[in-house]
Design a protein around this motif. Structure first.
Motif, mmCIF file in Angstrom:
data_model
loop_
_atom_site.group_PDB
_atom_site.id
_atom_site.type_symbol
_atom_site.label_atom_id
_atom_site.label_comp_id
_atom_site.label_asym_id
_atom_site.label_seq_id
_atom_site.Cartn_x
_atom_site.Cartn_y
_atom_site.Cartn_z
ATOM 1 N N THR A 70 -0.070 4.367 0.462
ATOM 2 C CA THR A 70 -0.484 5.345 1.463
ATOM 3 C C THR A 70 0.309 5.180 2.764
ATOM 4 O O THR A 70 0.735 6.150 3.377
ATOM 5 N N CYS A 71 0.485 3.931 3.184
ATOM 6 C CA CYS A 71 1.134 3.693 4.479
ATOM 7 C C CYS A 71 2.497 3.034 4.291
ATOM 8 O O CYS A 71 3.089 2.530 5.243
ATOM 9 N N CYS A 95 -4.617 2.035 8.416
ATOM 10 C CA CYS A 95 -4.613 2.854 7.188
ATOM 11 C C CYS A 95 -5.935 2.626 6.467
ATOM 12 O O CYS A 95 -6.347 1.489 6.287
ATOM 13 N N CYS A 155 -5.800 0.413 2.941
ATOM 14 C CA CYS A 155 -5.568 -1.032 2.913
ATOM 15 C C CYS A 155 -6.211 -1.704 4.127
ATOM 16 O O CYS A 155 -6.051 -2.903 4.313
ATOM 17 N N CYS A 174 0.852 -1.190 0.000
ATOM 18 C CA CYS A 174 0.000 0.000 0.000
ATOM 19 C C CYS A 174 0.888 1.241 0.000
ATOM 20 O O CYS A 174 1.779 1.382 0.836
#
Ligand code: ZN
Ligand code: ZN
Length: 381
Positions: free
Chosen positions: A153-154, A208, A211, A151
């Motif tokens: 984003t994280c 997150c 995910c 993922c």
């Protein structure tokens, strides 16, 4: 039933190194993987046997015990003993993909012992169907591969931006809890996955949102495949690192694009050579003459020699499929299928009769109105 020797199962010597054992297992496990042989009980059993052998031989302690006591070393500890890792597969045979993940995810032992260590991504397979011409001449294709990725984003941590996964207090971050087991061969510490953190060693308080705390997402990714000229049905194109992403710095898996080639309506392919059945009029076969032969790149002229016999094969050099290594092409083999007219008019009939007489062939006129002596004789028999 007597159990097969673990070394024999993997096809390695008793002195094989860890790397030899690992590579022997990977090779065989890929060959017998149940996903490739659905409903094949023999393969399933073989795969299970391989896993069992690898589980023991890839672990220094277990291998030493096996060398000393043979299968008895483990049978005595049945019911969660020496080689049962709790949630692992000693206690029951779970989903194949789970086992595959575990086995190829950096090795069974290491991923269990260090839940925060790197795990390699799985290899993926994609079947790509192309036309006969595309296989012969090469083609560039775009495919969509659904695959597991870290993922973004994280960055794969699973924790919401600005937060971090917390160390699990139950297992102290190791992901495992130790259970003492006593058997007739002594006491063994067996490791079980920590329930509190599902063996990850960390707890995520604020997951997150992208995910949902897994650190992984399944995405369809567009990938360009350059299919080389000369590829044949069933061959695969390995694309290094285009499989599932590795976890925590583990290596990405590979993508194997398996090529299916549609058949051609005229040509048959064998290697880089092409085969074609070509109609040739009987007069051309007798007198010789030019024919137009279809090839992969338009038609070419060919001079049929005088007196060509039925099913004679002509070889047209370099009119086959491009070779994968780039060194020219195969050949085109053209079989002359000689066409005889099915009906003749009176003029043609008399011409053929003249030809027959000239060639010294006996002429039997089979027209019912003009029957010869031979036919009458035949009818009386
Ligand atoms: Zn995420
Ligand atoms: Zn834990």
């Amino acid at each position: 039933m007597a159990k097969a020797d673990y070394y024999e199962v993997l096809g390695v010597s008793k002195t094989a190194s860890d790397d030899e054992i690992k590579s022997a297992f990977r090779k065989s496990a890929k060959k017998y993987h149940p996903d490739l042989h659905p409903d094949d009980k023999v393969c399933e059993a073989k795969f299970k046997e391989l896993n069992e052998a690898y589980e023991v031989l890839s672990d220094k302690e277990k291998r030493a015990k096996y060398d000393q006591f043979g299968h008895a070393a483990f049978e005595q500890g049945a019911g969660g003993g020496a080689y049962n890792y709790g949630g692992g597969f000693g206690g029951g045979f779970g989903g194949f993909s789970d086992i595959f993940d575990t086995m190829f995810g950096g090795g069974f032992g290491s991923s269990r012992r260090n839940p925060n260590g790197p795990v390699d991504g799985n290899d993926l397979q994609y079947n790509l169907t192309i036309s006969f011409e595309e296989a012969a001449e090469g083609v560039r294709k775009e495919i969509l591969i659904p695959r597991e990725e870290n993922c973004k984003t994280c960055s794969g941590s699973g924790a919401k931006a600005g937060t971090k996964p917390q160390k699990c207090t139950v297992c102290g971050g190791s992901g495992q809890v130790r259970v003492q087991q006593n058997t007739m061969f002594g006491s063994f510490a067996s490791l079980h996955a920590c329930d509190a953190c599902s063996g990850t060693g960390t707890i995520i308080k604020d997951p997150c949102p992208d995910c949902k705390g897994k650190g992984r997402v399944t995405k369809s990714t567009r990938i360009v495949v350059n299919v080389p000229a000369g590829i044949d049905n069933g061959q695969s194109i390995p694309m290094r690192g285009q499989g599932e992403h590795g976890k925590r710095g583990g290596q990405n898996g590979d993508l194997y694009v398996v090529i299916k080639v549609k058949p051609h309506k005229l040509f048959t392919r064998r290697g880089y050579d092409l085969y074609l059945d070509m109609s040739v009029p009987v007069t051309t076969a007798l007198l010789g003459g030019e024919i137009q032969v279809p090839t992969l790149n338009g038609t070419v002229k060919y001079n049929v020699p005088e007196g060509t016999q039925p099913n004679t094969t002509f070889r047209l050099k370099e009119q086959g499929v491009k070779r994968l290594n780039g060194s020219g092409r195969g050949d085109l083999f053209v079989k002359a299928v000689i066409q005889l007219p099915k009906k003749l008019n009176d003029e043609q009939r008399s011409l053929v009769k003249k030809l027959a007489e000239s060639l010294g062939d006996k002429v039997n006129d089979s027209k019912p109105t003009k029957r010869g002596i031979f036919d009458k004789f035949k009818d009386q028999r």
